[in-house]
Design an enzyme around this catalytic site. Structure first.
Site, PDB file in Angstrom:
ATOM      1  N   GLY A  44      30.330  42.192  31.774  1.00  0.00           N
ATOM      2  CA  GLY A  44      30.688  42.167  33.198  1.00  0.00           C
ATOM      3  C   GLY A  44      31.517  40.973  33.645  1.00  0.00           C
ATOM      4  O   GLY A  44      31.835  40.842  34.829  1.00  0.00           O
ATOM      5  N   GLN A  45      31.884  40.102  32.708  1.00  0.00           N
ATOM      6  CA  GLN A  45      32.669  38.944  33.144  1.00  0.00           C
ATOM      7  C   GLN A  45      34.000  39.390  33.732  1.00  0.00           C
ATOM      8  O   GLN A  45      34.539  40.416  33.337  1.00  0.00           O
ATOM      9  CB  GLN A  45      32.950  37.978  31.972  1.00  0.00           C
ATOM     10  CG  GLN A  45      31.741  37.242  31.481  1.00  0.00           C
ATOM     11  CD  GLN A  45      31.192  37.905  30.216  1.00  0.00           C
ATOM     12  OE1 GLN A  45      31.101  39.131  30.167  1.00  0.00           O
ATOM     13  NE2 GLN A  45      30.838  37.120  29.240  1.00  0.00           N
ATOM     14  N   ASP A  46      34.516  38.553  34.612  1.00  0.00           N
ATOM     15  CA  ASP A  46      35.795  38.801  35.276  1.00  0.00           C
ATOM     16  C   ASP A  46      36.836  39.409  34.340  1.00  0.00           C
ATOM     17  O   ASP A  46      37.417  40.452  34.626  1.00  0.00           O
ATOM     18  CB  ASP A  46      36.357  37.453  35.743  1.00  0.00           C
ATOM     19  CG  ASP A  46      36.222  37.313  37.245  1.00  0.00           C
ATOM     20  OD1 ASP A  46      35.898  38.322  37.879  1.00  0.00           O
ATOM     21  OD2 ASP A  46      36.438  36.197  37.752  1.00  0.00           O
ATOM     22  N   SER A  47      37.023  38.733  33.215  1.00  0.00           N
ATOM     23  CA  SER A  47      38.100  39.091  32.291  1.00  0.00           C
ATOM     24  C   SER A  47      37.870  40.462  31.653  1.00  0.00           C
ATOM     25  O   SER A  47      38.813  41.097  31.191  1.00  0.00           O
ATOM     26  CB  SER A  47      38.192  38.039  31.197  1.00  0.00           C
ATOM     27  OG  SER A  47      36.922  37.919  30.580  1.00  0.00           O
ATOM     28  N   LEU A  48      36.621  40.912  31.615  1.00  0.00           N
ATOM     29  CA  LEU A  48      36.320  42.180  30.933  1.00  0.00           C
ATOM     30  C   LEU A  48      36.354  43.373  31.871  1.00  0.00           C
ATOM     31  O   LEU A  48      36.470  44.517  31.439  1.00  0.00           O
ATOM     32  CB  LEU A  48      34.943  42.111  30.276  1.00  0.00           C
ATOM     33  CG  LEU A  48      34.763  41.055  29.183  1.00  0.00           C
ATOM     34  CD1 LEU A  48      33.303  40.954  28.771  1.00  0.00           C
ATOM     35  CD2 LEU A  48      35.621  41.400  27.966  1.00  0.00           C
TER      36      LEU A  48
END
Ligand code: G3D
Ligand code: MG
Length: 178
Positions: A69-73
């Site tokens: 769920g990180q921003d980049s993903l």
């Protein structure tokens, strides 16, 4: 032999339902996935990419994807959407500051062509923590009452103990029977 036969029978005789578990980083997605799988708490580390596991409950077979769920993903979430039967949105009920981010992501997903037919289960997770938002507050903030084009259900839970998780899965099973 009997076990092998029944395993093979269940494999050929049952449809597998695809579930994707999404939500911001740290919401509890991986903990939830492994609770369903092993019924015990695992020590997680931030998910890079995705975890996928298969499990069976009440004669239904599920393939559950837990997507980082990180921003980049988040930009690559859509690559997992095809053939999804249910979307599980996990909310960290203590994370007031980012609830609007979850909301934006959730509505973007619901509008996606590949998720038109998917049911939505929202887990209001981390209900064990003091000062967390109630499920009513989360429901209101996410405007769930306005969702008319998807079946949806909101379930309070605590992924650490597993409380509430199977009630959520029960809703999924009931929706499959309809
Ligand atoms: P993610 O996969 O959504 O990124 P994780 O989230 O499953 O990795 O969980 C992130 C952290 O939140 C973990 O703590 C995990 O133990 C904790 N957590 C998950 N669900 C609950 C819950 O219901 N209650 C509480 N109190 N904590 C929860 P760590 O310390 O390992 O980072
Ligand atoms: Mg994770």
């Amino acid at each position: 032999m009997g076990y092998l036969f029944s395993k093979l029978w269940s494999l050929f005789n049952q449809q597998e339902h695809k579930i994707i578990v999404v939500g911001l980083d740290n919401a509890g997605k991986t903990t939830i996935l492994y609770q369903f799988l092993m019924n015990e708490v695992v020590h997680t580390s931030p998910t890079i990419g995705s975890n996928v596991e298969e499990f069976q409950w009440k004669k239904q077979r599920f393939l559950m994807w837990d997507i980082g769920g990180q921003d980049s993903l988040r930009a690559s979430w859509h690559t997992y959407y095809q053939n999804t039967d249910f979307l599980i949105m996990v909310i960290d009920s203590t994370d007031r500051e980012r609830l609007h981010v979850s909301k934006t992501e959730m509505y973007q997903m619901l509008a996606h062509d590949d998720l038109k037919k998917a049911g939505l289960l929202v887990f209001a997770n981390k209900q064990d923590l003091e000062g967390c938002m109630s499920s009513a507050e989360i429901s209101q903030q996410l405007n769930l009452q306005c969702i008319r084009d998807h079946g949806w259900h909101l379930q309070s839970c605590c992924a650490l103990t597993g409380e509430g998780l199977y009630q959520g899965l029960e809703w999924i099973c009931k929706s499959l029977e309809k």
